[in-house]
Design an enzyme around this catalytic site. Structure first.
Site, PDB file in Angstrom:
ATOM      1  N   ALA B  99       0.812  -1.218   0.000  1.00 15.59           N
ATOM      2  CA  ALA B  99       0.000   0.000   0.000  1.00 15.59           C
ATOM      3  C   ALA B  99       0.845   1.268   0.000  1.00 15.59           C
ATOM      4  O   ALA B  99       0.321   2.357  -0.147  1.00 15.59           O
ATOM      5  CB  ALA B  99      -0.910  -0.010   1.211  1.00 15.59           C
ATOM      6  N   SER B 100       2.172   1.137   0.134  1.00 13.09           N
ATOM      7  CA  SER B 100       3.025   2.314   0.268  1.00 13.09           C
ATOM      8  C   SER B 100       3.280   3.005  -1.077  1.00 13.09           C
ATOM      9  O   SER B 100       3.264   2.364  -2.118  1.00 13.09           O
ATOM     10  CB  SER B 100       4.364   1.894   0.877  1.00 13.09           C
ATOM     11  N   CYS B 101       3.484   4.320  -1.044  1.00 11.70           N
ATOM     12  CA  CYS B 101       3.857   5.074  -2.243  1.00 11.70           C
ATOM     13  C   CYS B 101       5.367   5.051  -2.445  1.00 11.70           C
ATOM     14  O   CYS B 101       5.870   5.598  -3.417  1.00 11.70           O
ATOM     15  CB  CYS B 101       3.407   6.526  -2.131  1.00 11.70           C
ATOM     16  N   LEU B 102       6.095   4.523  -1.511  1.00  9.24           N
ATOM     17  CA  LEU B 102       7.553   4.548  -1.611  1.00  9.24           C
ATOM     18  C   LEU B 102       8.128   3.173  -1.926  1.00  9.24           C
ATOM     19  O   LEU B 102       7.824   2.223  -1.256  1.00  9.24           O
ATOM     20  CB  LEU B 102       8.168   5.043  -0.302  1.00  9.24           C
TER      21      LEU B 102
END
Lengths: 160, 102
Positions: B99-102
């Site tokens: 779920a992370s953007c990174l």
């Protein structure tokens, strides 16, 4: 003729500012593209060059003046030390959400296959040499070269 | 949604990620990899086992953490799973989409 379904194939990001919030926006977008299997390239121009200048990239600041989202009176934002204070607060928050610092982020981007280009005109204007730049910068190129890099179906260009 | 992998009926979401990690087996992983045009080798398995370990320990997974994992560096990670490495590897490993953007 094959039908183009609108899929994004490549993100060409132009970074023209070196305030921390803009630099991170460009880097997160580039990294996010690669994570989705989309190609990404960043063109560093004008003040954006500071984000890849060896001596400057560790010292980028958040803008405290002219930034309404800081919720700080403009007069206050201009006081000595304000930018440093806001920057250190922001850096703490970024560390908390596992956001790398600028140098580490550049390492992640280059390892991920993001191409980094420095704008020739801005390099000349600021009297920078290729050796002054972060070693992962691919080359110093012109605007025309950059457009050529983006001449692929499904390319999007973004100015930050 | 249901899919057939390695002779078993497996519950997957609309993007193809397993709904229940408990249904995953190495053979299921092999077949999902094949669907993604990846033939799993020893290095792929090192990464997949690492991701499953992080998932079981309920630790967040990001590209930065993977780079610091001492299991694989970011360059090799992209070479092993070329098209969207974290998403592809998570799918093969049978764990949810990161779920992370990174």
């Amino acid at each position: 003729m094959s039908e183009y379904n609108g899929e994004i194939k490549k993100m060409m990001i132009i970074l023209s500012k070196a305030t921390l919030e803009n630099v991170y926006a460009a880097f997160v977008l580039a990294n996010g593209a690669r994570m989705e299997g989309i190609e990404a390239e960043i063109f560093f121009t004008f003040f954006g060059l500071e984000a890849v200048h060896k001596k400057k990239l560790e010292h980028l600041h958040v803008a405290t003046v002219g930034n309404p989202a800081m919720h700080m009176p403009t007069m206050l934002g201009g006081l000595p030390g304000m930018e440093a204070l806001a920057t250190s607060m922001m850096k703490k928050e970024m560390e908390r959400i596992d956001m790398p610092d600028v140098h580490e982020f550049l390492d992640i981007l280059t390892a991920s296959g993001v191409k980094l280009w420095a704008c020739k005109l801005a390099m000349d204007m600021f009297h920078y040499k290729k050796e002054d730049l972060y070693e992962g910068v691919d080359d110093v190129i012109t605007v025309g070269d950059f457009y050529k890099q983006g001449s692929v179906l499904g390319t999007h260009m973004l100015f930050v | 949604m249901e899919k057939q992998y390695a002779g078993k009926t497996i519950q997957v979401n609309e993007e193809g990620y397993l709904k229940n990690f408990s249904e995953w087996t190495p053979e299921v992983g092999e077949e999902i990899a094949k669907e993604n045009n990846i033939t799993l080798g020893a290095r792929h398995w090192d990464v997949l086992k690492y991701l499953q370990g992080e998932f079981k320990a309920e630790l967040p997974i990001s590209i930065r953490k993977i780079g610091k994992s001492n299991v694989v560096d970011i360059k090799e990670f992209y070479a092993l799973f070329p098209q969207g490495p974290l998403k592809t590897a998570s799918k093969i490993a049978g764990i949810p989409k990161p779920a992370s953007c990174l």
